[in-house]
Design an enzyme around this catalytic site. Sequence first.
Site, short mmCIF file in Angstrom:
data_model
loop_
_atom_site.label_atom_id
_atom_site.label_comp_id
_atom_site.label_asym_id
_atom_site.label_seq_id
_atom_site.Cartn_x
_atom_site.Cartn_y
_atom_site.Cartn_z
N ASN A 133 1.24 1.49 7.02
CA ASN A 133 0.90 0.69 5.84
C ASN A 133 0.79 1.53 4.59
OD1 ASN A 133 0.55 -2.00 7.09
ND2 ASN A 133 -1.03 -0.93 8.25
N ARG A 170 0.80 -1.23 0.00
CA ARG A 170 0.00 0.00 0.00
C ARG A 170 0.84 1.28 0.00
NH1 ARG A 170 -3.88 -0.93 4.82
NH2 ARG A 170 -2.50 -2.68 5.27
N TYR A 173 37.57 28.65 -8.06
CA TYR A 173 37.67 27.41 -8.84
C TYR A 173 38.10 27.75 -10.25
CZ TYR A 173 36.05 22.89 -10.72
OH TYR A 173 35.98 21.66 -11.32
N ARG A 222 40.12 48.09 -12.69
CA ARG A 222 38.97 48.17 -13.60
C ARG A 222 39.30 49.25 -14.61
NH1 ARG A 222 36.10 51.18 -8.83
NH2 ARG A 222 36.53 53.32 -9.46
N LYS A 276 31.03 29.12 1.86
CA LYS A 276 31.41 27.70 1.80
C LYS A 276 32.88 27.55 2.19
CE LYS A 276 33.59 25.52 -0.94
NZ LYS A 276 34.34 25.12 -2.13
C1 UD1 Z 1 -0.26 -8.90 11.81
C2 UD1 Z 1 -0.90 -9.87 12.77
C3 UD1 Z 1 -2.20 -9.27 13.30
C4 UD1 Z 1 -1.94 -7.96 13.96
C5 UD1 Z 1 -1.22 -7.03 13.00
C6 UD1 Z 1 -0.80 -5.77 13.69
C7 UD1 Z 1 -0.30 -12.08 11.97
C8 UD1 Z 1 -0.75 -13.28 11.22
N1 UD1 Z 1 -1.17 -11.11 12.08
O1 UD1 Z 1 -1.16 -8.77 10.73
O2 UD1 Z 1 -2.79 -10.17 14.24
O3 UD1 Z 1 -3.14 -7.38 14.40
O4 UD1 Z 1 -0.04 -7.65 12.47
O5 UD1 Z 1 -0.24 -4.88 12.78
O6 UD1 Z 1 0.81 -12.04 12.45
N2 UD1 Z 1 6.12 -9.80 7.67
C9 UD1 Z 1 7.19 -10.56 7.30
N3 UD1 Z 1 6.99 -11.63 6.49
C10 UD1 Z 1 5.78 -12.00 6.06
C11 UD1 Z 1 4.67 -11.22 6.45
C12 UD1 Z 1 4.87 -10.12 7.26
O7 UD1 Z 1 8.33 -10.26 7.68
O8 UD1 Z 1 5.69 -12.99 5.36
C13 UD1 Z 1 6.35 -8.64 8.53
C14 UD1 Z 1 5.98 -7.34 7.88
O9 UD1 Z 1 7.10 -6.76 7.22
C15 UD1 Z 1 5.54 -6.49 9.05
C16 UD1 Z 1 5.00 -7.52 10.05
O10 UD1 Z 1 5.52 -8.75 9.66
O11 UD1 Z 1 6.63 -5.84 9.66
C17 UD1 Z 1 3.48 -7.56 10.03
O12 UD1 Z 1 3.06 -7.90 8.74
P1 UD1 Z 1 1.66 -7.48 8.17
O13 UD1 Z 1 1.48 -8.03 6.82
O14 UD1 Z 1 1.48 -6.02 8.35
O15 UD1 Z 1 0.71 -8.26 9.18
P2 UD1 Z 1 -0.83 -8.16 9.28
O16 UD1 Z 1 -1.44 -9.06 8.28
O17 UD1 Z 1 -1.22 -6.73 9.27
CA CA Z 2 0.17 -4.54 9.40
#
Ligand code: UD1
Ligand code: CA
Length: 465
Positions: free
Chosen positions: A226, A15, A390, A443, A354
């Site tokens: 997000n 997003r 320069y 001058r 500068k």
């Molecule tokens: C997650 C939680 C949700 C919570 C929300 C809060 C899970 C399944 N759900 O949801 O319960 O309310 O966060 O913001 O955990 N990330 C990875 N690898 C992945 C997916 C995500 O590293 O495969 C990281 C993302 O970069 C981010 C964090 O995990 O920093 C959360 O990921 P995001 O996709 O925002 O999770 P949500 O689905 O919003």
């Molecule tokens: Ca999230």
Amino acid sequence: MAHNIVVMAAGKGTRMKSALPKVLHPLAGRALVQHVLDTMAPLPASRRILITGHGAEAVEARVLGEGLSFARQMPQLGTGHAVQQALPLLDDAAATTLILNGDTPLVRRETAEQLAAACAGTCLALLTVELADPSGYGRILRDASGAVLGIREHKDASDAERQIREGYTGMMAAPTALLRRWLGQLTNDNAQGEYYLTDIVAMAVAEGVPVVATLAGSESEVLGVNDPLQLADLERRFQRQQAERLMRAGVRLLDPARFDLRGRIHHGCDVQIDVGCVFEGEVELGDGVQIGAHCVIKNARIAAGAVIHPFTHIEGDAQLVEVGEGALVGPFARLRPGARLGREVHIGNFVEVKNSQLAAGAKANHLAYLGDAEVGERVNYGAGSITANYDGAAKHRTVIEADVHVGSNCVLVAPVRVGAGSTLGGGSTISKDVPPDRLAVARARQVLIEGWKRPTKKPKGENQT
Ligand code: UD1
Ligand code: CA
């Protein structure tokens, strides 16, 4: 007690609609994930692991952290899958593993400490938050007595479950050994076909492992980024926190809502900052310093009593720009790297400095350039004068000794030295050294032509050849 600290930062951040990985977007000049790492840096950690995936190379190249190691998650199959990638790096001697989100930049260290304490290597500790609009969040399911039963992701929740306002923040602390086992049992049998970290909560409940859910103190610290809207919202919250800290320490901000600090300010007493200023890097403001509206100030040391008038741009680098006591700068002045102004120096509108040093009391009040110059005490540097520092290949120095008067519109062709007390006639191009106490004029002499007639326009219709 040292913990494993795991920060998840592999998600795509669709997003944001940006080529830059989400966690590298800056908040107050620092990458989102860097805020989390910096906040947690003082916590004793046996391992610090950042999970990278989307844009991993860029993220790994940009983040800084003492003892930080990376676990790559390719492809990204959910938060449970993310933490699975960190398992080989966890220290089993550290009983507690903290799991944090890389896109939740305002999380406080105290909150992480509380989570770790609640876990204590034996319980599963979750950070939750009451939300007016919890849509998108995993919901905390509790039984009639209030005991936590599990977390239901929004997309998997029933209408009744979606009424629950308590959401999971994405931060938890888990017993390391149990976390290993639980992650091994995850399935992706859910609405998103992902491996949910949140599924371990029901596993803990089934095994009789105590689950502690603590409500976060403030909403700000658990808000994630997000999209650009949320990023801007968190930026303002963060700036407000910084502004309040400065005002409590005595700094007068004319409007804390129009204040931006992307670094650090060290300040004395009675400092006043007008609206619309941006501070970057390390900035020192001595007692009584006044900063006018709409200045951009980066890496600078501004001594007591100096006044920076509106719309001034000060831009130091590793070497700070220095402004001496009681100096007056601007409006519309530009101080670049290596500018060092002594006591009571005056730099006026549209003057650029500068890599130059100006000794006490020197003045350049209008439309001028000083580059690679050494300017003595009380020198008056006239309007429109420049150093030609320069030659197209190399930079050369200009030395203007004390009490020199540089007339308007002079060009000082470096390398060149003007001796103390000398005067340069307006419009002079000075390419040879001037000894002390002379008048140098370089001058063309003025000529007066008798009987000269200004051309006149011919009446319409006449032949114009
Ligand atoms: C997650 C939680 C949700 C919570 C929300 C809060 C899970 C399944 N759900 O949801 O319960 O309310 O966060 O913001 O955990 N990330 C990875 N690898 C992945 C997916 C995500 O590293 O495969 C990281 C993302 O970069 C981010 C964090 O995990 O920093 C959360 O990921 P995001 O996709 O925002 O999770 P949500 O689905 O919003
Ligand atoms: Ca999230």
